[in-house]
Design an enzyme around this catalytic site. Structure first.
Site, mmCIF file in Angstrom:
data_model
loop_
_atom_site.group_PDB
_atom_site.id
_atom_site.type_symbol
_atom_site.label_atom_id
_atom_site.label_comp_id
_atom_site.label_asym_id
_atom_site.label_seq_id
_atom_site.Cartn_x
_atom_site.Cartn_y
_atom_site.Cartn_z
ATOM 1 N N CYS B 47 7.897 16.005 9.665
ATOM 2 C CA CYS B 47 7.808 15.455 8.318
ATOM 3 C C CYS B 47 8.172 16.525 7.305
ATOM 4 O O CYS B 47 7.961 17.706 7.539
ATOM 5 C CB CYS B 47 6.399 14.998 8.015
ATOM 6 S SG CYS B 47 5.617 14.161 9.384
ATOM 7 N N GLN B 48 8.691 16.089 6.169
ATOM 8 C CA GLN B 48 8.997 17.041 5.101
ATOM 9 C C GLN B 48 7.785 17.284 4.217
ATOM 10 O O GLN B 48 7.804 18.120 3.337
ATOM 11 C CB GLN B 48 10.188 16.545 4.283
ATOM 12 C CG GLN B 48 11.472 16.735 5.075
ATOM 13 C CD GLN B 48 12.674 16.116 4.406
ATOM 14 O OE1 GLN B 48 12.549 15.325 3.495
ATOM 15 N NE2 GLN B 48 13.847 16.495 4.857
#
Ligand SMILES: Cc1ncc(COP(=O)(O)O)c(C=O)c1O
Lengths: 404, 132
Positions: B47-48
């Site tokens: 995930c960012q």
């Protein structure tokens, strides 16, 4: 006269809208858009001129071999190398650096030696050295950048020693936008007896590259960032260095005499180009580099410098925006965070406004952490960006602020 | 709130701005995840933003707590949890999550290439349904 609107017309993708908005593409540092002449050239090769290179003695193969070797000469011209034999086609900058590590590094770096890199390296110029260090047992030193993202020359001098075999360093940070003082770094490295590899992935896009003037030993960049296709990269190496290196991969096209018992290897650059290369991509890259040389790299730099100054000025007026990397003379790569907005949330909203920026650690996780963040947003310029792009970005950031 | 009510609420929102504002609101209403869970074992990778998912099981039903340091992502997580919470493993396997996100008008957020963690979170929930 640099007519950016005319240049934009060379790039078909800008005719398309994004989420119903103008395509405000500010992620060229990740990969640049392609001018139509590159796309046309590659299509044309497949439609009319395709065959394998360095093989068959028939017309198509001879022609494409010539085009492939001319592409090498174009790259030679682009970086001002002495000979096209100093230009190795690879898959990417990442492969170029891995090639140097695996071939030159494994042969010439011994346990007890040192390799010096900077805090601002992309993973591509960090991880290969860590892996090689663990294999050979040399010391990997890391020189600092200052809090504004500028190069800490004092620390570099301190960490450069007579044991330093290689300095592997970026020409321009893909996070901070800092342009490193390469000439000084290189002359210091050479004075201490070290070889130097320049990661020119970002630098080659924004500034004139002259390997003779720099006097670097190796230099790497990727085709896709310099407006060329993916799947092609460049390794420049001084010929006598390349000639001293063992092959990196083995197979066809890189051999001299092969018997069942033994094989001798071809001279550089063929020695490092095992197997069928990315033929059409190499020719496409040459087309992109010709396009850049035609516009004139200095003109591009001027345009981007103007736009960089404009962006810095506009950013300074956004309350709550903090720039990550503010070194003097930096190029068009702007990392930033905005108070109370996670970079990911910011990117969601910018995307809806047709603005492409990247968020995260930008494949330089230790650097982003060193600058005090786990994730930053990054806007980056290409030769086709305009003040309007920056205005749209600024407006979108201000809009995002109303959400939180 | 049920999924159908949620779909209905989103149907009233015409613009992406309103949808995102509502998402942020949904995220703010989520019960806070205790800090002790904001650690590596509960982190959803890929995930960012940082995303955490904590499962538990009561009789044959799975329960989930989740959180993110990004506000819109947190809103998206609240929808995922609304979809999956208090279901049996076989019910979890049967959910057509794509269809629900399409109905809400947020389908693009489930794309594996988005890297906002939602897709990874759904995969993790389905994995927990297998092993818990
Ligand atoms: C400074 C720098 N070095 C190396 C790389 C790696 O390039 P590639 O992924 O094309 O091999 C990049 C690309 O993001 C970069 O910006």
């Amino acid at each position: 006269m640099y007519d950016v609107n005319k240049i934009r017309e060379d790039f078909p993708i800008f005719a398309l809208s994004i989420n119903g908005k103008p395509n405000t593409f500010l992620d060229s540092a990740a990969s640049a858009q392609k001018p139509k002449i590159v796309i046309d050239k590659m299509n044309d090769m497949y439609l009319h001129e395709y065959a394998n290179v360095h093989r068959g003695s028939y017309l198509l193969s001879e022609e494409i071999t010539l085009a492939f070797e001319q592409a090498r000469e174009t790259v030679q011209k682009f970086v001002n190398a002495s000979s096209s034999s100093e230009i190795v086609f690879t898959r990417s900058a990442t492969e170029s650096i891995n090639l140097v590590a695996a071939s030159w590094g494994r042969k010439f770096i011994k346990s007890g030696d040192e390799v010096l890199i900077s805090e601002a390296e992309h993973h591509a110029n960090l991880v290969p050295w860590q892996v090689l260090r663990d294999e050979i047992g040399f010391k990997l030193n890391i020189c600092r950048v200052n809090d504004d993202g500028s190069f800490d020359m004092e620390d570099f001098r301190k960490k450069l020693s007579s044991k330093t075999k290689l300095v592997a360093i970026t020409g321009m940070s893909n996070v901070l936008g800092t342009i490193f003082p390469l000439k000084q770094i290189i002359s210091l490295a050479h004075a201490g007896g070290a070889k130097i590899l320049v990661d020119a992935c970002q630098l080659a896009v924004h500034q004139n590259i002259d390997v003779k003037d720099l006097d670097c030993d190796f230099l790497a960049f990727s085709g896709h960032k310099t407006y060329g296709p993916t799947g092609i990269g460049i390794l420049y190496g001084k010929y006598e260095l390349l000639d001293s290196m063992p092959p990196y991969q083995c197979g066809g096209d890189m051999v001299d005499i092969v018997t069942y018992e033994h094989t001798t290897f071809d001279v550089p650059p063929a020695r490092f180009e095992a197997g069928t290369p990315a033929i059409v991509e190499a020719i496409g890259l040459a087309e992109a580099l010709k396009y850049l040389m035609q516009i004139g790299q200095d003109n591009i730099t001027n345009h981007e410098n103007e736009l960089t100054a404009y962006t810095l000025e506009q950013f300074s007026q956004i309350k709550g925006l903090h720039q990550v990397g503010t070194a003097q003379g930096k190029g068009g790569v702007f990392s930033f965070v905005v108070d109370d907005i996670h970079p990911q949330d910011l990117a969601f909203i910018l995307d809806k406004e047709g603005v492409a920026v990247r968020v995260g650690h930008h494949c330089a996780a230790p650097l982003v952490k060193r600058m005090g963040h786990s994730s930053v947003a990054r806007a980056s310029l290409g030769l086709y960006n305009t003040k309007e792009d920056i205005d749209i970005l600024v407006k979108a950031i201000n809009k995002a602020k109303t959400f939180f | 709130m049920t999924i159908d009510e949620l779909i209905e609420n989103f149907a009233f929102l015409d613009t992406w701005e309103d949808k995102y504002r509502y998402l942020i609101e949904l995220g703010e209403k989520m019960p806070p995840l205790p800090e002790s869970y904001k650690t590596a074992p509960w982190q959803v990778k890929g995930c960012q933003s940082q995303v955490w998912l904590v499962p538990s099981k009561e009789e044959d039903r799975l329960h989930f707590l989740g959180d993110s340091d990004a506000a819109i992502v947190k809103g998206l997580i609240s929808i995922v949890l609304l979809i999956y919470d208090n279901k049996s493993p076989s019910e979890i396997k049967a959910v057509a999550v794509d269809d629900i996100f399409a109905k809400i008008g947020l389908k693009e957020h489930l794309s594996p290439s988005r890297r906002n963690g939602l897709e990874a979170m759904v995969a993790k929930i389905r994995q927990y349904a297998d092993i818990l």
